[in-house]
Structures are given as structure tokens and as C-alpha cells.
Design an enzyme around this catalytic site. Structure first.
Site: not given
Ligand code: PRP
Ligand code: URA
Length: 212
Positions: A111, A107
């Protein structure tokens, strides 16, 4: 037992509720978090796979012939990196013959849109395969929709999403784009905060499992 609301299954079980509470607690340290996340993953995947297609098969017991059950669905697991790996570990234990396709999404903190950095998919997939997109946090829904769309574009129709937690905003976004996707989760929380985090939620799942 599962509370069914059309395409959203919020699992309702004391073991799952207690595990989720442990994950929510900010005092839960990394190794406890990982252990508990694996447990919750098992409960969620077990419920998400409740309607797998089966056929009757013969079985020889020590006392003679009987009848049994074999799963016939072609099962695909699609963990969204990084945090989805914990769900994949549980799902692969439960369904050792499933195929795993990892989806790398991160993410953008400004944005909140999901950026792809990895996806290794086959040329084609059986259209009737069962695909389980595994993403513990359904927040804005951007990551889940990006992962689901990879399989939808390949003609896969039977797509499920498994998440520890969901925000109402994420559920709406997934169902606006993919009305047939079934979501299995342990809770639909209140809302997202201004940084796109689920409230009350459990914080950053990836960081709590793997460290920052
Ligand atoms: C987190 C989580 C989801 C995403 C959810 O991943 O594990 O994949 O955010 O958010 P969204 O519904 O707004 O897209 P992150 O991008 O932080 O990556 P990570 O698991 O590698 O920490
Ligand atoms: N990703 C996370 O890991 N936690 C949240 O609450 C939202 C996105």
C-alpha cells in the site's frame, strides 16, 4: 548558500552535491555509503539550523572581555527509523544538548502507507520548541507526515523536515497537510516509480546504510 523556494530549501553547495552523487552511485559500497551519508547529514543539518534563535552573551577571551552568541532554542531531533539514525548522529554531534525521540515507521510494500512500530514521546513539549524530523527519503511523504503529525498533535508549531532527497509528490503531500513545515533537502528528484521509489534517487536508504 541555500536556494529558497518558500518552505523548501534545496541546499546548493559543491560538497553536498558531490556527496549526494556518491550516494546515488550503485557501486558505492556500504561503508562508503555510511561515511558519505554522515557527511551529507552534517551539511543538511547545518543549513536546517541556520535560523535557530540566539542571544548575545559575554565571553572572556585570553585578551579580555568580548561578546558572543548562545543558542536559546529548545531543540528536538526526531529520527525516523531506520535510515534517519544517520541524520540524528550528525545532528546530535552539532547540537549535543538536543533531545532525541525515535520514531519507528515502516512502509508497507503493497500500500506504501507508513505503519508505526515505535514512538516514545514525552507527555508534553514546549509549544515553541524546534523539532527536526529526520528522514533521509521523502518519497510518497507518508512516513514524514506520520512523524510530523505526532508532534503537531502535541501542539508543536515549529517543525522542520530534513531529507537527503525528495520527490515532488512527497513535498506536495507534506505541504498539503502541514503548510508551515520547512523542508531542507539536497535535491528534489524527478518522480516516484510504480514501487514508490524516488527516481533517479539512490535506492533503498535503510538497506544501503544497514544492509538488507
Ligand atoms: C524508507 C525511508 C523513509 C520512507 C520514505 O523507510 O527511510 O522513512 O521509506 O518513504 P515514504 O515517503 O513513501 O513514506 P523504510 O520504510 O524503507 O524503512 P527503513 O528505513 O527501516 O528501511
Ligand atoms: N525509501 C527509500 O529508501 N528509497 C526510496 O526511493 C523511497 C523510499
Amino acid at each position: 548558500m541555500v536556494l529558497t523556494n518558500t518552505k523548501v530549501n534545496v541546499i546548493d553547495h559543491p560538497l553536498a552535491a558531490q556527496a549526494l552523487t556518491k550516494l546515488r552511485d550503485f557501486q558505492t559500497v556500504s561503508h562508503d555509503f555510511r561515511f558519505t551519508a554522515l557527511r551529507l547529514s552534517q551539511y543538511l543539518v547545518y543549513e536546517a539550523m541556520r535560523d535557530l534563535k540566539v542571544k548575545e552573551v559575554g565571553v572572556e577571551t585570553p585578551l579580555g572581555p568580548g561578546s558572543g552568541t548562545a543558542i536559546v532554542d529548545y531543540v528536538i531531533l526526531a529520527p525516523v527509523l531506520r535510515a534517519g539514525l544517520i541524520l540524528a548522529e550528525a545532528a546530535q554531534d552539532l547540537m549535543p544538548n538536543s533531545r532525541i525521540y525515535h520514531i519507528g515507521l515502516r512502509r508497507d510494500e503493497e500500500t506504501l502507507e507508513a505503519k508505526s512500530y515505535y514512538a516514545k514521546l514525552p507527555e508534553s513539549l514546549p509549544p515553541d520548541c524546534r523539532t527536526y524530523v529526520l528522514d533521509p527519503m521523502l518519497a510518497t511523504g507518508g512516513s514524514a507526515c506520520a512523524a510530523i503529525s505526532l508532534f503537531a498533535k502535541m501542539g508543536v508549531q515549529n517543525i522542520h523536515l530534513v531529507s537527503f532527497l525528495a520527490a515532488p509528490e512527497g513535498v506536495k503531500r507534506v505541504h498539503d497537510q502541514f503548510p508551515n513545515v520547512v523542508i531542507t533537502t539536497a535535491s528534489i528528484d524527478n518522480n516516484l516509480n510504480e514501487f514508490g521509489y524516488i527516481v533517479p534517487g539512490l535506492g533503498d536508504a535503510g538497506d544501503r546504510i544497514f544492509g538488507t
